[in-house]
Design a protein around this motif. Structure first.
Motif, PDB file in Angstrom:
ATOM      1  N   PRO A  51      40.054  82.787  45.799  1.00 57.26           N
ATOM      2  CA  PRO A  51      41.243  83.340  46.461  1.00 57.26           C
ATOM      3  C   PRO A  51      42.560  82.682  46.068  1.00 57.26           C
ATOM      4  O   PRO A  51      43.548  83.375  45.806  1.00 57.26           O
ATOM      5  CB  PRO A  51      40.937  83.123  47.943  1.00 57.26           C
ATOM      6  N   THR A  52      42.597  81.350  46.018  1.00 56.82           N
ATOM      7  CA  THR A  52      43.892  80.733  45.746  1.00 56.82           C
ATOM      8  C   THR A  52      44.404  81.134  44.372  1.00 56.82           C
ATOM      9  O   THR A  52      45.609  81.300  44.171  1.00 56.82           O
ATOM     10  CB  THR A  52      43.836  79.191  45.923  1.00 56.82           C
TER      11      THR A  52
ATOM     12  N   ARG B 289      43.897  84.054  42.876  1.00 57.39           N
ATOM     13  CA  ARG B 289      44.417  85.418  42.980  1.00 57.39           C
ATOM     14  C   ARG B 289      45.765  85.442  43.709  1.00 57.39           C
ATOM     15  O   ARG B 289      46.691  86.124  43.292  1.00 57.39           O
ATOM     16  CB  ARG B 289      43.405  86.314  43.717  1.00 57.39           C
ATOM     17  N   TYR B 290      45.861  84.666  44.779  1.00 60.03           N
ATOM     18  CA  TYR B 290      47.106  84.666  45.558  1.00 60.03           C
ATOM     19  C   TYR B 290      48.253  84.042  44.755  1.00 60.03           C
ATOM     20  O   TYR B 290      49.366  84.575  44.723  1.00 60.03           O
ATOM     21  CB  TYR B 290      46.935  83.889  46.872  1.00 60.03           C
TER      22      TYR B 290
ATOM     23  N   GLU C 156      31.612  84.643  52.388  1.00 60.66           N
ATOM     24  CA  GLU C 156      31.602  86.075  52.672  1.00 60.66           C
ATOM     25  C   GLU C 156      31.027  86.841  51.472  1.00 60.66           C
ATOM     26  O   GLU C 156      31.217  86.413  50.342  1.00 60.66           O
ATOM     27  CB  GLU C 156      33.037  86.554  52.949  1.00 60.66           C
TER      28      GLU C 156
ATOM     29  N   VAL D 227      34.819  78.570  59.080  1.00 63.83           N
ATOM     30  CA  VAL D 227      34.036  78.392  57.860  1.00 63.83           C
ATOM     31  C   VAL D 227      34.787  77.419  56.973  1.00 63.83           C
ATOM     32  O   VAL D 227      35.993  77.540  56.821  1.00 63.83           O
ATOM     33  CB  VAL D 227      33.931  79.737  57.103  1.00 63.83           C
TER      34      VAL D 227
ATOM     35  N   ILE E  51      40.852  69.927  58.874  1.00 58.80           N
ATOM     36  CA  ILE E  51      41.671  71.132  58.686  1.00 58.80           C
ATOM     37  C   ILE E  51      42.938  71.084  59.551  1.00 58.80           C
ATOM     38  O   ILE E  51      43.963  71.658  59.189  1.00 58.80           O
ATOM     39  CB  ILE E  51      40.811  72.397  58.974  1.00 58.80           C
TER      40      ILE E  51
ATOM     41  N   TRP F 290      45.936  79.084  48.968  1.00 57.50           N
ATOM     42  CA  TRP F 290      45.006  79.538  50.012  1.00 57.50           C
ATOM     43  C   TRP F 290      45.160  78.795  51.331  1.00 57.50           C
ATOM     44  O   TRP F 290      44.753  79.308  52.368  1.00 57.50           O
ATOM     45  CB  TRP F 290      43.565  79.509  49.509  1.00 57.50           C
TER      46      TRP F 290
ATOM     47  N   GLN G  67      47.212  80.842  53.738  1.00 53.66           N
ATOM     48  CA  GLN G  67      46.704  82.193  53.986  1.00 53.66           C
ATOM     49  C   GLN G  67      46.211  82.359  55.426  1.00 53.66           C
ATOM     50  O   GLN G  67      45.534  81.486  55.956  1.00 53.66           O
ATOM     51  CB  GLN G  67      45.552  82.452  52.986  1.00 53.66           C
TER      52      GLN G  67
ATOM     53  N   PHE H 104      39.468  81.376  55.302  1.00 54.90           N
ATOM     54  CA  PHE H 104      38.114  81.403  54.769  1.00 54.90           C
ATOM     55  C   PHE H 104      37.479  82.794  54.741  1.00 54.90           C
ATOM     56  O   PHE H 104      36.347  82.959  54.322  1.00 54.90           O
ATOM     57  CB  PHE H 104      37.237  80.356  55.469  1.00 54.90           C
ATOM     58  N   ALA H 105      38.255  83.801  55.177  1.00 54.99           N
ATOM     59  CA  ALA H 105      37.818  85.169  54.947  1.00 54.99           C
ATOM     60  C   ALA H 105      37.963  85.495  53.474  1.00 54.99           C
ATOM     61  O   ALA H 105      37.254  86.328  52.921  1.00 54.99           O
ATOM     62  CB  ALA H 105      38.634  86.145  55.785  1.00 54.99           C
ATOM     63  N   MET H 106      38.881  84.784  52.812  1.00 54.86           N
ATOM     64  CA  MET H 106      39.048  84.904  51.361  1.00 54.86           C
ATOM     65  C   MET H 106      39.265  86.350  50.921  1.00 54.86           C
ATOM     66  O   MET H 106      38.726  86.804  49.917  1.00 54.86           O
ATOM     67  CB  MET H 106      37.846  84.294  50.641  1.00 54.86           C
ATOM     68  N   GLY H 107      40.052  87.063  51.712  1.00 53.49           N
ATOM     69  CA  GLY H 107      40.287  88.483  51.468  1.00 53.49           C
ATOM     70  C   GLY H 107      41.089  88.756  50.203  1.00 53.49           C
ATOM     71  O   GLY H 107      41.575  87.836  49.551  1.00 53.49           O
ATOM     72  N   PRO H 108      41.204  90.047  49.877  1.00 54.05           N
ATOM     73  CA  PRO H 108      41.855  90.419  48.613  1.00 54.05           C
ATOM     74  C   PRO H 108      43.369  90.188  48.601  1.00 54.05           C
ATOM     75  O   PRO H 108      43.920  89.868  47.553  1.00 54.05           O
ATOM     76  CB  PRO H 108      41.535  91.896  48.463  1.00 54.05           C
TER      77      PRO H 108
END
Lengths: 421, 421
Positions: free
Chosen positions: A131-132, A134-135, A376, A420, B73, B262, B265, B269-273
């Motif tokens: 993810p990081t 892509r972001y 996920e 998570v 965290i 991330w 974000q 941790f959903a790590m979405g698109p």
């Protein structure tokens, strides 16, 4: 190669024949009973790293105080040189330990887009990239006049070289991919993909987070332009230890990163009026490095170097193959599916299993002293860190998983997802 | 206020009356004989910080492993809240501990320029600002369609509010200044300058590196928009410990920093698109925080909080006034000049002296166990850290300096400049 790694094999016998078995005792741990299968997320502490941290805090900082900088100033490039030589196949002066992976990715990708010819404004990545990545790339594209082209990757099989080849065109400034997929563990063909992208005139940036210390990386031999990676997974430098970046020597002075911090300045302590970026890898530094963190990286890399990445890879592949054999025998009948490439040689250091109850099973595993991680949509990642995991960990860990599912023990845990990590 | 701080005063008597004297014993040190006057560059280690580092490495990392993240965290915002309450005068949720000062400055200044109306493309700073600030802002201006307007500041007297007022106009997006000058120690009038810039419609970003922990800072009361600062000087969190950033609550969702990592974000941790930045201070995070470093900051802030910034400031002013009295008596006749504001209340935690032989004198001081730092062009900074420096340090330190010059001892040292840190 793996014929002896069958479900009936005695893990103690396999451990006894392990040439890296002695490294386990170099790691600090609380209890031998814990089966830690999450070195792909946070590695265990080598005692040498704990010692290095203590040396910096209790000796260098305490006694040398500001004079410590006489030596600390060289630490990020010295640790980088060690990483270059022993972990990622690069030359001295091509790797720097600094900042986080995300910050380093931003620096290098932004610099590459800036330096690309006018007609090349596209950054290519894939939808299974971490993810990081892509972001960060989306932010660079939006903010710096670029365009992000996101190709589709099968989340079990990893990036498809043909799809990549099609997507990297004359309009492409940069291709950015992960060498080892964070989810499936699939290894991308760095040499072939880099070569193909170069034929289209694009630069290539590899994210080595899940490969550094786990699989052989040959950045120079593959002609890679740029890379970033983290040190807290298979390199065991500790939670949030600083990351690294690689810039091929020939490219260094042609790139200019966007954060003109004083640690990238020529003759830094002259503190002159104009920014004059250094002409070496220090050009990609920004602010004051975390001395404790970089010292931890240096010590951690030394442990990996003593074992040798080739030997680590050999053991890692064997642990994965053994786990796969146990999965087929014990877990497949319980509703688990392999969510990684079938061929152990096509996987990095972890094996991913899919199960519709993965979230609850993961919690039950923790309660039973087996630590995986959850990703996920329904995956459990089982990391095998060859420096400290043995065949007994694999056997005992998977045996407990089978128990948990067979007994329905996981049903006691909440289905609703909490935090998570 | 300072009448008893005359050259003939007995430093032991002054130390005996010091209400903060007991804090000295909370710091680890090698030898009582060393006169350390460089806490303005790197503070000494509080034992509580050494303990915090050890707790993270030897307990949390070693035993909790990946499960440590259940607590880690929250660490960057928890340490930020402590800084907000006890050091910089901000509300919970306005401060985050992360990255380096340079990286944080880049994030906030770039975000401010991006969010400014079209007609506001100018960033104003001064030529005496710390180098990394000037360089980072120059990079942002060049790369993000801005313009840098650099005003002139007297390097002994600090920033002139009238010059600032003239430079900040309708075209100005952001004013960025240091609260305490790194060279002279001059304090800028945060309240007045911020108010004046706001009247012109500009946002204001203060660099607190040389003020955090040394002088009272009231970000909220002064209506400040943005701030950054470091933790390894007067806060004593260790070499390269992570920095902090402040974003006034009302501004947070109106700003978007350029590095879409991330850790910023929503539902990380959903790590979405899609990148969906958080709506709180976490929006200004990027990658994985250095856990050891942030824990060190948290422990360091707790020490400062126990003493209280007001009490620290009072002692700091007195140490500076005492040093000034000794300077006038002993050093002025030897060719030293004051290169800081004359009024102790207009200075931060250090006093700067100019001397044409400053470079060689600095080396001779180190050899005699007095640690200052050197800054171009001919300055010695003498930092008085009220948590561990006492009147005896000031007396003995300046006495050795006088000896070194009177005896010509400094002439044994090379005039050619080596590494400066």
């Amino acid at each position: 190669m793996f014929s002896e790694l069958h479900p009936e094999a005695d893990p103690a016998t396999l451990d006894a024949a392990d040439p890296l078995a002695s490294f386990r005792s170099e790691f600090a741990h609380d209890t031998e009973d814990l089966i830690y299968l999450d070195g792909n997320s946070l590695g265990r502490p080598p005692r040498a790293v704990l010692d290095a941290v203590r040396r910096v805090t209790d000796e260098e900082w305490t006694n040398r105080l500001i004079r410590g900088w006489d030596e600390w100033i060289e630490l990020p490039s010295r640790a980088g040189d060690a990483l270059a030589a022993d972990v990622v196949g690069a030359r001295p002066g091509e790797v720097l330990v600094c900042d986080s992976t995300s910050v380093n990715l931003y620096k290098l990708a932004a610099a590459a887009l800036d330096a690309a010819p006018k007609g090349r404004r596209v950054i290519v990545t894939d939808d299974d990239n971490f993810p990081t990545d892509r972001y960060i790339l989306a932010g660079i594209a939006e903010r710096h006049g670029g365009e992000l082209r996101v190709i589709h990757t099968d989340i079990d099989e990893g990036v498809d070289p043909k799809t990549v080849a099609k997507a990297v065109k004359k309009d492409t400034a940069l291709l950015c991919l992960s060498h080892v997929s964070y989810r499936s563990g699939a290894i991308a063909d760095m040499a072939a993909i880099t070569e193909r992208a170069h034929k289209s005139g694009a630069k290539v940036l590899w994210d080595l987070c899940h490969s550094a210390g786990a699989v052989p990386v040959e950045l120079d031999a593959c002609g890679v332009d740029l890379a970033v990676g983290c040190t807290y997974k298979y390199l065991n430098a500790g939670p949030g230890a600083p990351a690294f970046l690689y810039v091929r020597e020939e490219l260094q002075t042609r790139l200019r990163q966007p954060m003109w911090g004083w640690f990238s300045q020529t003759d830094q302590f002259a503190m002159g009026p104009e920014y004059l970026p250094r002409e070496d890898i220090g050009r990609f530094a920004v602010g004051t490095p975390t001395v404790v963190g970089v010292a931890a990286v240096e010590a951690a890399v030394a442990v990996t170097a003593r074992a040798g990445v080739a030997a680590l890879r050999e053991k890692s592949v064997r642990l994965g193959a053994y786990a796969q054999a146990l999965f087929a025998e014990w877990l497949a009948p319980l509703g688990f599916e392999l969510a990684s490439p079938d061929d152990p040689l096509r996987r990095g250091g972890h094996l991913t299993l899919a199960h519709k109850e993965a979230w609850r099973i993961g919690q039950a595993m923790r309660a039973r002293g087996v630590i995986p991680d959850y990703r996920e949509p329904d995956r459990l990642r089982l990391g095998f860190a060859p420096l400290y995991n043995g065949y007994r960990d694999v056997h005992e860990g998977l045996s407990r998983v089978a128990d948990i599912v067979r007994s329905g023990e996981y049903e006691k845990f909440p289905a609703e997802k909490g935090q998570v990590t």
